[in-house]
Design an enzyme around this catalytic site. Sequence first.
Site, PDB file in Angstrom:
ATOM      1  N   ARG A   1       0.619  -1.203  -0.066  1.00 38.52           N
ATOM      2  CA  ARG A   1      -0.117   0.135  -0.038  1.00 38.52           C
ATOM      3  C   ARG A   1       0.923   1.204   0.174  1.00 38.52           C
ATOM      4  O   ARG A   1       0.631   2.254  -0.847  1.00 38.52           O
ATOM      5  CB  ARG A   1      -0.902  -0.031   1.023  1.00 38.52           C
ATOM      6  CG  ARG A   1      -1.952   1.165   1.340  1.00 38.52           C
ATOM      7  CD  ARG A   1      -2.899   0.922   2.586  1.00 38.52           C
ATOM      8  NE  ARG A   1      -3.768   2.098   2.546  1.00 38.52           N
ATOM      9  CZ  ARG A   1      -3.592   2.859   3.726  1.00 38.52           C
ATOM     10  NH1 ARG A   1      -3.200   2.400   4.793  1.00 38.52           N
ATOM     11  NH2 ARG A   1      -4.361   4.051   4.012  1.00 38.52           N
TER      12      ARG A   1
ATOM     13  N   HIS B   1       0.598   4.028  -2.768  1.00 35.16           N
ATOM     14  CA  HIS B   1       0.330   5.451  -2.561  1.00 35.16           C
ATOM     15  C   HIS B   1       1.279   6.501  -3.002  1.00 35.16           C
ATOM     16  O   HIS B   1       1.138   7.677  -3.284  1.00 35.16           O
ATOM     17  CB  HIS B   1      -0.174   5.472  -1.163  1.00 35.16           C
ATOM     18  CG  HIS B   1      -1.579   5.234  -0.786  1.00 35.16           C
ATOM     19  ND1 HIS B   1      -2.540   5.632   0.180  1.00 35.16           N
ATOM     20  CD2 HIS B   1      -2.229   4.160  -1.668  1.00 35.16           C
ATOM     21  CE1 HIS B   1      -3.590   4.981  -0.019  1.00 35.16           C
ATOM     22  NE2 HIS B   1      -3.631   4.231  -1.015  1.00 35.16           N
TER      23      HIS B   1
ATOM     24  N   HIS C   1      -6.407  -6.483  -3.602  1.00 33.85           N
ATOM     25  CA  HIS C   1      -6.900  -6.427  -2.710  1.00 33.85           C
ATOM     26  C   HIS C   1      -7.076  -7.914  -2.000  1.00 33.85           C
ATOM     27  O   HIS C   1      -7.686  -7.904  -1.076  1.00 33.85           O
ATOM     28  CB  HIS C   1      -8.255  -5.464  -2.789  1.00 33.85           C
ATOM     29  CG  HIS C   1      -8.280  -3.948  -2.595  1.00 33.85           C
ATOM     30  ND1 HIS C   1      -9.046  -3.131  -2.831  1.00 33.85           N
ATOM     31  CD2 HIS C   1      -7.186  -3.450  -2.073  1.00 33.85           C
ATOM     32  CE1 HIS C   1      -8.669  -1.977  -2.563  1.00 33.85           C
ATOM     33  NE2 HIS C   1      -7.404  -1.908  -1.992  1.00 33.85           N
TER      34      HIS C   1
ATOM     35  N   TRP D   1     -10.325  -8.722   2.451  1.00 35.48           N
ATOM     36  CA  TRP D   1     -10.975  -9.158   1.397  1.00 35.48           C
ATOM     37  C   TRP D   1     -11.032 -10.605   1.201  1.00 35.48           C
ATOM     38  O   TRP D   1     -11.989 -11.103   0.460  1.00 35.48           O
ATOM     39  CB  TRP D   1     -10.366  -8.383   0.236  1.00 35.48           C
ATOM     40  CG  TRP D   1     -10.581  -6.846   0.118  1.00 35.48           C
ATOM     41  CD1 TRP D   1     -11.698  -6.157  -0.512  1.00 35.48           C
ATOM     42  CD2 TRP D   1      -9.798  -5.969   0.637  1.00 35.48           C
ATOM     43  NE1 TRP D   1     -11.306  -4.892  -0.352  1.00 35.48           N
ATOM     44  CE2 TRP D   1     -10.276  -4.715   0.333  1.00 35.48           C
ATOM     45  CE3 TRP D   1      -8.479  -5.863   1.392  1.00 35.48           C
ATOM     46  CZ2 TRP D   1      -9.639  -3.447   0.513  1.00 35.48           C
ATOM     47  CZ3 TRP D   1      -7.944  -4.888   1.679  1.00 35.48           C
ATOM     48  CH2 TRP D   1      -8.551  -3.530   1.117  1.00 35.48           C
TER      49      TRP D   1
HETATM   50 FE1  CCH Z   1      -6.242  -0.494  -1.797  1.00 38.78          FE
HETATM   51  N1  CCH Z   1      -7.077   0.295  -0.051  1.00 38.78           N
HETATM   52  N2  CCH Z   1      -7.706   0.820  -2.731  1.00 38.78           N
HETATM   53  N3  CCH Z   1      -5.137  -0.677  -3.215  1.00 38.78           N
HETATM   54  N4  CCH Z   1      -4.887  -1.557  -0.789  1.00 38.78           N
HETATM   55  C1  CCH Z   1      -6.814  -0.203   1.465  1.00 38.78           C
HETATM   56  C2  CCH Z   1      -5.932  -1.175   1.502  1.00 38.78           C
HETATM   57  C3  CCH Z   1      -5.084  -1.795   0.559  1.00 38.78           C
HETATM   58  C4  CCH Z   1      -8.675   1.592  -2.329  1.00 38.78           C
HETATM   59  C5  CCH Z   1      -8.957   1.709  -0.781  1.00 38.78           C
HETATM   60  C6  CCH Z   1      -8.258   0.975   0.130  1.00 38.78           C
HETATM   61  C7  CCH Z   1      -5.585  -0.229  -4.691  1.00 38.78           C
HETATM   62  C8  CCH Z   1      -6.676   0.442  -4.995  1.00 38.78           C
HETATM   63  C9  CCH Z   1      -7.663   1.047  -4.063  1.00 38.78           C
HETATM   64  C10 CCH Z   1      -3.735  -2.078  -0.965  1.00 38.78           C
HETATM   65  C11 CCH Z   1      -3.361  -2.092  -2.388  1.00 38.78           C
HETATM   66  C12 CCH Z   1      -4.034  -1.299  -3.290  1.00 38.78           C
HETATM   67  C13 CCH Z   1      -7.828   0.338   2.080  1.00 38.78           C
HETATM   68  C14 CCH Z   1      -7.636   0.247   3.717  1.00 38.78           C
HETATM   69  C15 CCH Z   1      -8.600   1.116   1.398  1.00 38.78           C
HETATM   70  C16 CCH Z   1      -9.740   1.963   1.883  1.00 38.78           C
HETATM   71  C17 CCH Z   1      -6.825   1.080   4.442  1.00 38.78           C
HETATM   72  C18 CCH Z   1      -6.744   0.343   5.796  1.00 38.78           C
HETATM   73  O1  CCH Z   1      -7.578   0.812   6.691  1.00 38.78           O
HETATM   74  O2  CCH Z   1      -5.722   0.152   6.388  1.00 38.78           O
HETATM   75  C19 CCH Z   1      -9.427   2.211  -3.278  1.00 38.78           C
HETATM   76  C20 CCH Z   1     -10.730   2.967  -3.231  1.00 38.78           C
HETATM   77  C21 CCH Z   1      -8.630   1.936  -4.539  1.00 38.78           C
HETATM   78  C22 CCH Z   1      -9.172   2.099  -5.927  1.00 38.78           C
HETATM   79  O3  CCH Z   1      -8.619   1.560  -6.896  1.00 38.78           O
HETATM   80  C23 CCH Z   1      -4.296  -0.676  -5.311  1.00 38.78           C
HETATM   81  C24 CCH Z   1      -4.298  -0.154  -6.806  1.00 38.78           C
HETATM   82  C25 CCH Z   1      -3.238  -1.262  -4.827  1.00 38.78           C
HETATM   83  C26 CCH Z   1      -2.120  -1.869  -5.169  1.00 38.78           C
HETATM   84  C27 CCH Z   1      -1.740  -2.224  -6.408  1.00 38.78           C
HETATM   85  C28 CCH Z   1      -3.297  -2.980  -0.137  1.00 38.78           C
HETATM   86  C29 CCH Z   1      -2.026  -4.024  -0.160  1.00 38.78           C
HETATM   87  C30 CCH Z   1      -4.108  -2.959   1.018  1.00 38.78           C
HETATM   88  C31 CCH Z   1      -3.959  -3.458   2.451  1.00 38.78           C
HETATM   89  C32 CCH Z   1      -3.037  -2.614   3.446  1.00 38.78           C
HETATM   90  C33 CCH Z   1      -3.041  -3.223   4.774  1.00 38.78           C
HETATM   91  O4  CCH Z   1      -2.601  -2.518   5.872  1.00 38.78           O
HETATM   92  O5  CCH Z   1      -3.428  -4.327   4.977  1.00 38.78           O
END
Ligand code: CCH
Length: 286
Positions: A44, A48, A171, A187
Site C-alpha cells: 500500500r 500510494h 486487494h 477481502w
Molecule cells: Fe487499496 N485500500 N484501494 N489498493 N490497498 C486499502 C488497503 C489496501 C482503495 C482503498 C483502500 C489499490 C486500489 C484501491 C492495497 C493495495 C492497493 C484500504 C484500507 C482502502 C480504504 C486501508 C486501511 O484501513 O488500512 C481504493 C478505493 C482503490 C481504488 O482503486 C491498488 C491499486 C493497490 C495496489 C496495487 C493493499 C495491499 C491494502 C492493504 C493494506 C494493509 O495494511 O493491509
Amino acid sequence: NGAAAPSAFAPKFEDYQAVYNEIASRLEEKEDYDDGSYGPVLVRLAWHASGTYDKETGTGGSNGATMRFAPESEHGANAGLKVARDFLEPVKAKFPWITYSDLWILAGVCAIQEMLGPAIPYRPGRSDRDVSACTPDGRLPDAAQAQDHLRNIFYRMGFNDQEIVALAGAHALGRCHSNRSGYEGPWTFSPTVLTNDFFKLLTEEKWQWKKWNGPKQYEDKKTKTLMMLPADMALVQDKKFNEWVKKYAADNDLFFKDFSAVIVKLFELGVPFKEGQERWVFKTSA
Ligand code: CCH
C-alpha cells in the site's frame, strides 16, 4: 589537477538484492502485527507513493518519496502508512546509499514476491525530493465512490480499464483498519498470499451491506468475515470492468501476467530513469 575524483559508491544488482533480502527477512518479524506480515502495508505504501502521478503535469509519482512530509503524510488516504515508513527506517539506516523513493518501491516489489505473487522487474533511479514536491490532496481514490471516480483517478495516471481492474487484484492482500480508513476487515481468507481470490470472491460470493456504525461497506453473506468497498463492488457493477473481473477470476496465470505488467508501470510513473538502466528480477527468499 584534472584527476578524476574518487567515484562515489555505485550500487549494483547485488547491492539491491541485499536490501531486498533484508526487507524479506523482516516481513514476519512481529507475529502479532495484523495477519502476521508487514507485506500488505508495504504494498500500500508503494502504491500510494506512485498513485499521485498526473500525466498532464508530470507531477507526483514514486520519484521523491514526498509522503515523508506533511501535508502529504497527513492526507486522509495515507492514514496508517506511517507504520510502513517506520518499518523501513532500520533498512534505510543499514543501507544509507539507497534513496527513500527507491527503497519504498523495492519494499513493494519484495512484499509482492515474498507473498507468492509474480516476479516484479525493478529498476532504481528515483531521487528524494523536498516538501515543495508534495502533491495536493485528492489524487488517490476514494473508496466510497464508484466507476466514474475510478476512471477519473486512474485515467489521470495513464491507465486503461483493463489495467484498473488488474491493479485492484492487490486487494487479495491485507485488510482495512477502522483506525486508518474507517473500513474494517480483509477481502480474502489468505491476506498474506497473492492470488486471484479477490476476483473469485467478488464474483462467486453473495454480498450485502454490513450493518454497523462505520462507513458503507459490504460483507459476504455466508461468513460475514470478508469485506468489499463500494469502489471494489463498482468493478462488477460496471459492464466493461466486469469483463476483466470475470477473466481474472477464471485465470490466475492471466491475472499474474497482467498484474506484474501494470505494477511495473505504476511503480515507474514519472521516474526519470538513467538511459540504459536495466530492470532486474530479485531472487525470492523461498
Ligand atoms: Fe487499496 N485500500 N484501494 N489498493 N490497498 C486499502 C488497503 C489496501 C482503495 C482503498 C483502500 C489499490 C486500489 C484501491 C492495497 C493495495 C492497493 C484500504 C484500507 C482502502 C480504504 C486501508 C486501511 O484501513 O488500512 C481504493 C478505493 C482503490 C481504488 O482503486 C491498488 C491499486 C493497490 C495496489 C496495487 C493493499 C495491499 C491494502 C492493504 C493494506 C494493509 O495494511 O493491509
